[in-house]
Design a protein around this motif. Structure first.
Motif, short mmCIF file in Angstrom:
data_model
loop_
_atom_site.label_atom_id
_atom_site.label_comp_id
_atom_site.label_asym_id
_atom_site.label_seq_id
_atom_site.Cartn_x
_atom_site.Cartn_y
_atom_site.Cartn_z
N VAL A 157 0.82 -1.02 -0.04
CA VAL A 157 0.13 0.15 -0.04
C VAL A 157 0.96 1.38 0.07
N ALA A 158 0.74 2.20 -0.99
CA ALA A 158 1.66 3.25 -1.23
C ALA A 158 1.93 4.08 0.00
N GLY A 159 0.89 4.29 0.78
CA GLY A 159 0.90 5.44 1.95
C GLY A 159 2.05 4.83 3.05
N THR A 160 2.09 3.52 2.98
CA THR A 160 3.08 2.86 3.90
C THR A 160 4.57 2.93 3.65
N MET A 161 4.66 3.44 2.33
CA MET A 161 6.30 3.33 1.69
C MET A 161 6.87 4.64 2.26
N SER A 162 8.20 4.72 2.02
CA SER A 162 8.96 5.71 2.59
C SER A 162 8.82 6.96 1.33
N GLY A 163 9.35 8.20 1.75
CA GLY A 163 9.11 9.16 1.08
C GLY A 163 10.05 9.24 -0.26
N GLY A 164 10.96 8.50 -0.21
CA GLY A 164 11.65 8.30 -1.33
C GLY A 164 11.09 7.29 -2.29
N GLU A 165 10.43 6.28 -1.90
CA GLU A 165 10.00 5.40 -2.54
C GLU A 165 8.57 6.06 -3.13
N GLN A 166 7.92 6.69 -2.40
CA GLN A 166 6.59 7.44 -2.88
C GLN A 166 7.02 8.34 -4.22
N GLN A 167 8.18 9.00 -3.89
CA GLN A 167 8.45 9.83 -5.11
C GLN A 167 8.69 8.92 -6.20
N MET A 168 9.50 7.94 -6.18
CA MET A 168 9.68 6.96 -7.21
C MET A 168 8.41 6.53 -7.92
#
Ligand code: ATP
Length: 236
Positions: free
Chosen positions: A132-143
């Motif tokens: 689930v996207a909201g549980t990823m790190s900031g960098g991963e969300q940017q990717m």
């Protein structure tokens, strides 16, 4: 020329955020727009993507006047924004977010190619396909945000503050990927507060101050420019 914004004026009620700016992007270039907080960088992106209409001026994309087109119409033509703050869907998985990027398309085999391209650029997203996207790190969300934008097959990829909130090592990594996307043939316009990274990665750049373009040149010229160095690079 792929994109031409000419004499653009953008207002929020009585506040004029852009005072008649002109920006050009040629096919194959990486162009950056740098400036301090409140200079009008996000407003420029809003105007180009069609989220906000212009009061005056004109936007030509790929030989066509798109000034009056809605955001979704511009998206279909390949003018694609990866917004500030990423704008991913936090409750959806990585795959679902990527699917949203391709929602306007029906070309199944080309969509599959683009999944391969995105997972090639961001192996981390492949590992985390079902997360689930909201549980990823900031960098991963940017990717993920960049990956989702690529799923719309942009002719021009517009990135609003891709380095925002990221640690220095990750900023480097995101810019490496931006360079790679450019080398794969996608034209890029990037808006950044991190002037050093942006200028060192760009063919050309514009400096925006309080809604006006005050300087333009190659990335290398602006990196060497004394006033740019003092105002944006923290060196006299
Ligand atoms: P930042 O890096 O802080 O996002 P920016 O360079 O992207 O800054 P803009 O967000 O484009 O700057 O803002 C330009 C000007 O327009 C600022 O004076 C800002 O206060 C104003 N502005 C931006 N959005 C709105 C809005 N929705 N309503 C009213 N004024 C706004």
């Amino acid at each position: 020329m792929l994109l031409e914004m000419k004499d653009a004026v953008l207002n929020y009620g009585k506040i004029q955020a852009l005072h008649g700016i002109s920006v050009e992007v040629n096919e194959g270039e990486v162009v950056s727009l740098i400036g301090a907080n409140g200079a009008g960088k996000t407003s420029t992106m809003r105007a180009l993507s069609g989220v906000r209409g212009l009061s005056q001026g004109q936007i030509t994309f790929n030989g066509e006047d798109v000034t009056k087109l809605r955001a979704d119409q511009r998206l279909r033509k390949g003018l694609v924004l990866c917004p500030e703050g990423r704008g991913i869907f936090p409750g959806m998985t990585v795959t679902e977010n990527l699917n949203m990027g391709a929602y306007t398309r029906k070309d199944k085999s080309a969509i599959d190619e683009d999944y391969d391209r995105v997972f090639g650029l961001f192996p981390r997203l492949l590992e985390r396909k079902k997360q689930v996207a909201g549980t990823m790190s900031g960098g991963e969300q940017q990717m993920l945000a960049i990956g989702r934008a690529l799923m719309s097959r942009p002719k021009l990829l517009m990135l609003d503050e891709p380095s925002m909130g990221l640690a220095p090592m990750l900023i480097q990594q995101i810019f490496d990927i931006i360079t790679e996307i450019s080398q794969q043939g996608t034209t890029i316009l990037v808006v950044e507060q991190n002037a050093k990274q942006a200028l060192s990665r760009s063919d050309r750049a514009y400096v925006l101050e309080t809604g006006n373009i005050v300087k333009t040149g190659t990335g290398a010229e602006l990196l060497d420019d004394p006033s740019v160095r003092e105002a944006y690079l923290g060196v006299a």
